[in-house]
Structures are given as C-alpha cells and as structure tokens.
Design a protein around this motif. Structure first.
Motif, PDB file in Angstrom:
ATOM      1  N   ASP A   2       0.831  -1.201   0.000  1.00 59.73           N
ATOM      2  CA  ASP A   2       0.000   0.000   0.000  1.00 59.73           C
ATOM      3  C   ASP A   2       0.871   1.258   0.000  1.00 59.73           C
ATOM      4  OD1 ASP A   2       0.758   0.673   2.642  1.00 59.73           O
ATOM      5  OD2 ASP A   2      -0.915  -0.416   3.503  1.00 59.73           O
ATOM      6  N   ASN A   3       0.227   2.403  -0.190  1.00 55.80           N
ATOM      7  CA  ASN A   3       0.958   3.668  -0.299  1.00 55.80           C
ATOM      8  C   ASN A   3       1.726   4.027   0.965  1.00 55.80           C
ATOM      9  OD1 ASN A   3       0.405   4.172  -2.959  1.00 55.80           O
ATOM     10  ND2 ASN A   3      -1.440   5.383  -2.524  1.00 55.80           N
ATOM     11  N   ASN A   4       1.153   3.701   2.144  1.00 54.62           N
ATOM     12  CA  ASN A   4       1.864   3.993   3.395  1.00 54.62           C
ATOM     13  C   ASN A   4       3.160   3.210   3.475  1.00 54.62           C
ATOM     14  OD1 ASN A   4       0.001   5.848   4.331  1.00 54.62           O
ATOM     15  ND2 ASN A   4      -1.189   4.306   5.432  1.00 54.62           N
ATOM     16  N   ASN A   5       3.120   1.928   3.106  1.00 56.47           N
ATOM     17  CA  ASN A   5       4.342   1.123   3.139  1.00 56.47           C
ATOM     18  C   ASN A   5       5.328   1.580   2.078  1.00 56.47           C
ATOM     19  OD1 ASN A   5       3.855  -0.458   5.378  1.00 56.47           O
ATOM     20  ND2 ASN A   5       2.873  -2.082   4.218  1.00 56.47           N
ATOM     21  N   LYS A   6       4.846   1.974   0.895  1.00 58.66           N
ATOM     22  CA  LYS A   6       5.741   2.488  -0.146  1.00 58.66           C
ATOM     23  C   LYS A   6       6.456   3.738   0.344  1.00 58.66           C
ATOM     24  CE  LYS A   6       3.340   0.715  -4.187  1.00 58.66           C
ATOM     25  NZ  LYS A   6       2.541   1.041  -5.367  1.00 58.66           N
ATOM     26  N   VAL A   9       9.076   2.664   2.952  1.00 57.76           N
ATOM     27  CA  VAL A   9      10.247   2.069   2.299  1.00 57.76           C
ATOM     28  C   VAL A   9      11.092   3.147   1.628  1.00 57.76           C
ATOM     29  CG1 VAL A   9      10.981   0.567   0.401  1.00 57.76           C
ATOM     30  CG2 VAL A   9       9.289  -0.246   2.042  1.00 57.76           C
ATOM     31  N   LYS A  10      10.437   4.105   0.990  1.00 58.95           N
ATOM     32  CA  LYS A  10      11.165   5.207   0.341  1.00 58.95           C
ATOM     33  C   LYS A  10      11.978   6.003   1.375  1.00 58.95           C
ATOM     34  CE  LYS A  10      10.306   9.438  -2.261  1.00 58.95           C
ATOM     35  NZ  LYS A  10       9.271  10.348  -2.766  1.00 58.95           N
ATOM     36  N   GLU A  11      11.370   6.294   2.515  1.00 62.30           N
ATOM     37  CA  GLU A  11      12.063   7.055   3.562  1.00 62.30           C
ATOM     38  C   GLU A  11      13.164   6.236   4.227  1.00 62.30           C
ATOM     39  OE1 GLU A  11      11.803  10.334   3.985  1.00 62.30           O
ATOM     40  OE2 GLU A  11      10.371  10.264   2.322  1.00 62.30           O
ATOM     41  N   LEU A  12      12.923   4.954   4.447  1.00 63.39           N
ATOM     42  CA  LEU A  12      13.966   4.089   5.005  1.00 63.39           C
ATOM     43  C   LEU A  12      15.149   3.993   4.052  1.00 63.39           C
ATOM     44  CD1 LEU A  12      11.794   1.189   6.459  1.00 63.39           C
ATOM     45  CD2 LEU A  12      13.192   2.798   7.785  1.00 63.39           C
ATOM     46  N   HIS A 113      10.592  -5.686  -0.939  1.00 68.18           N
ATOM     47  CA  HIS A 113       9.814  -6.885  -1.238  1.00 68.18           C
ATOM     48  C   HIS A 113       9.421  -7.683  -0.002  1.00 68.18           C
ATOM     49  CE1 HIS A 113      11.994  -5.910  -4.980  1.00 68.18           C
ATOM     50  NE2 HIS A 113      10.809  -6.155  -5.502  1.00 68.18           N
ATOM     51  N   SER A 114       9.423  -7.049   1.161  1.00 71.62           N
ATOM     52  CA  SER A 114       9.128  -7.768   2.400  1.00 71.62           C
ATOM     53  C   SER A 114       7.992  -7.117   3.158  1.00 71.62           C
ATOM     54  CB  SER A 114      10.361  -7.776   3.317  1.00 71.62           C
ATOM     55  OG  SER A 114      11.410  -8.481   2.739  1.00 71.62           O
ATOM     56  N   ASN A 115       7.402  -7.900   4.039  1.00 73.01           N
ATOM     57  CA  ASN A 115       6.501  -7.357   5.035  1.00 73.01           C
ATOM     58  C   ASN A 115       7.399  -6.797   6.133  1.00 73.01           C
ATOM     59  OD1 ASN A 115       4.929  -6.929   7.301  1.00 73.01           O
ATOM     60  ND2 ASN A 115       3.641  -8.716   6.958  1.00 73.01           N
ATOM     61  N   LEU A 116       7.416  -5.497   6.266  1.00 74.71           N
ATOM     62  CA  LEU A 116       8.331  -4.831   7.194  1.00 74.71           C
ATOM     63  C   LEU A 116       8.072  -5.191   8.652  1.00 74.71           C
ATOM     64  CD1 LEU A 116       8.359  -1.239   5.657  1.00 74.71           C
ATOM     65  CD2 LEU A 116       9.973  -3.110   5.238  1.00 74.71           C
ATOM     66  N   TYR A 117       6.876  -5.660   8.942  1.00 77.58           N
ATOM     67  CA  TYR A 117       6.458  -5.875  10.327  1.00 77.58           C
ATOM     68  C   TYR A 117       6.476  -7.335  10.754  1.00 77.58           C
ATOM     69  CZ  TYR A 117       4.818  -1.218   9.208  1.00 77.58           C
ATOM     70  OH  TYR A 117       4.757   0.079   8.786  1.00 77.58           O
ATOM     71  N   GLU A 118       6.687  -8.230   9.821  1.00 81.30           N
ATOM     72  CA  GLU A 118       6.701  -9.662  10.133  1.00 81.30           C
ATOM     73  C   GLU A 118       8.004 -10.021  10.845  1.00 81.30           C
ATOM     74  OE1 GLU A 118       6.962 -13.547   7.366  1.00 81.30           O
ATOM     75  OE2 GLU A 118       5.284 -12.196   6.937  1.00 81.30           O
ATOM     76  N   GLN A 119       7.896 -10.866  11.851  1.00 80.17           N
ATOM     77  CA  GLN A 119       9.103 -11.282  12.571  1.00 80.17           C
ATOM     78  C   GLN A 119      10.016 -12.094  11.648  1.00 80.17           C
ATOM     79  OE1 GLN A 119       8.345 -13.127  16.345  1.00 80.17           O
ATOM     80  NE2 GLN A 119       7.285 -11.332  17.137  1.00 80.17           N
TER      81      GLN A 119
END
Length: 157
Positions: A2-6, A9-12, A113-119
């Motif tokens: 989604d846009n929030n995750n994009k 990721v852009k800021e990270l 390409h990852s779920n940033l929140y998954e352990q």
C-alpha cells in the motif's frame, strides 16, 4: 504494497543511503589519502579502516540475519572489529567499500519486497523494519566518527 508502506520504504531507503540529516558513507571516505586509512589519532581506539571494516561486518551480519534463519553472527566484539589498523592494500580497501555498497543495495531490495512488520525467522522478535533502523543508526554513528577522525587528521573539507 500500500501507499503507506511504499512511503515508509522510500524514507527508510533515504535514511540507509544517508545524505539527508547526516553525511553518507561515500562522502565520508571520498578523497581520503591512502596513508591516513590506518592512522589512529591520539586517545582514540581505532582508525578509519577499522571503522569501515566494522561497518562492513555489522551490515553484512544484519543482512544475512534477515535472509537466513540459520545464520550465525560473529562473536561480539572481537569478530566485529579488525585487529589491524590499516588495510593490506588498496584492493582490500576497495573490496570493503564495494561490499558495503553491494550489501546495502541487497538490503534495500529486501525492504522493497518484504513485510516490514513480520518477525524474521530465527530471530527473537526482530523485523525488517527494526533491522533497517538499526543498520541506518549504526552506520550513521560510525560515519560521523570517520568524519571526526578525518577532521583530527586535517583531511576533511
């Protein structure tokens, strides 16, 4: 994604590459005379080479941890810091910097390409997001030290 995750990721990615609120690694070592790579200023415990290698080793470890649930980290602290104060030659210096850049690019690919929140499998609760923040924090801290040493050696802008 989604846009929030994009956006995240852009800021990270910007944070990992540096250059916004702090100098980036490439700028910190650009134009450093070879004879100063191993210089240890008075009352400091390490050289620029040792900082560069420490950044490389720690970043490699964080990257591999994210990729391999069976990854074994080096022993802390002795295997995270090189004993020699200077690189063997220009090739060793260039290879270290190249690995830092390549590993960073690979990690950014994982971010994208990852779920940033998954352990992370094999970890103890860490996530890709946490590793990204740790990698950026760790690198920027030591890049600041590289610049401080360059200033002490009279080799900074």
């Amino acid at each position: 994604m989604d846009n929030n995750n994009k956006t995240l990721v852009k800021e990270l990615t910007k944070l990992l590459l540096g250059g916004n609120a702090h100098a980036d690694m490439k700028t910190a070592v650009k134009g450093l005379p070879a004879e100063l790579r191993g210089a240890v200023p008075d009352k400091l415990p390490y050289s620029i080479w040792q900082l560069v290698e420490h950044i490389r080793i720690a970043q490699w470890d964080m990257l591999r941890f994210c990729m391999d649930p069976h990854h074994k980290s080096p022993k802390w602290p002795e295997e995270y810091w090189p004993k020699e104060s200077a690189p063997k030659n220009d090739e060793a210096w260039n290879e270290s910097l190249e690995q830092i850049n390549n590993d960073l690019d690979e990690f950014i690919g994982i971010l994208e390409h990852s779920n940033l929140y998954e352990q992370i499998p094999g970890g103890s609760g860490q996530t890709i997001l946490l590793e990204a923040l740790q990698m950026a924090d760790h690198t920027s801290y030591h890049v600041g030290e590289i610049i401080a040493i360059r200033r002490l050696l009279g080799a900074w802008k």
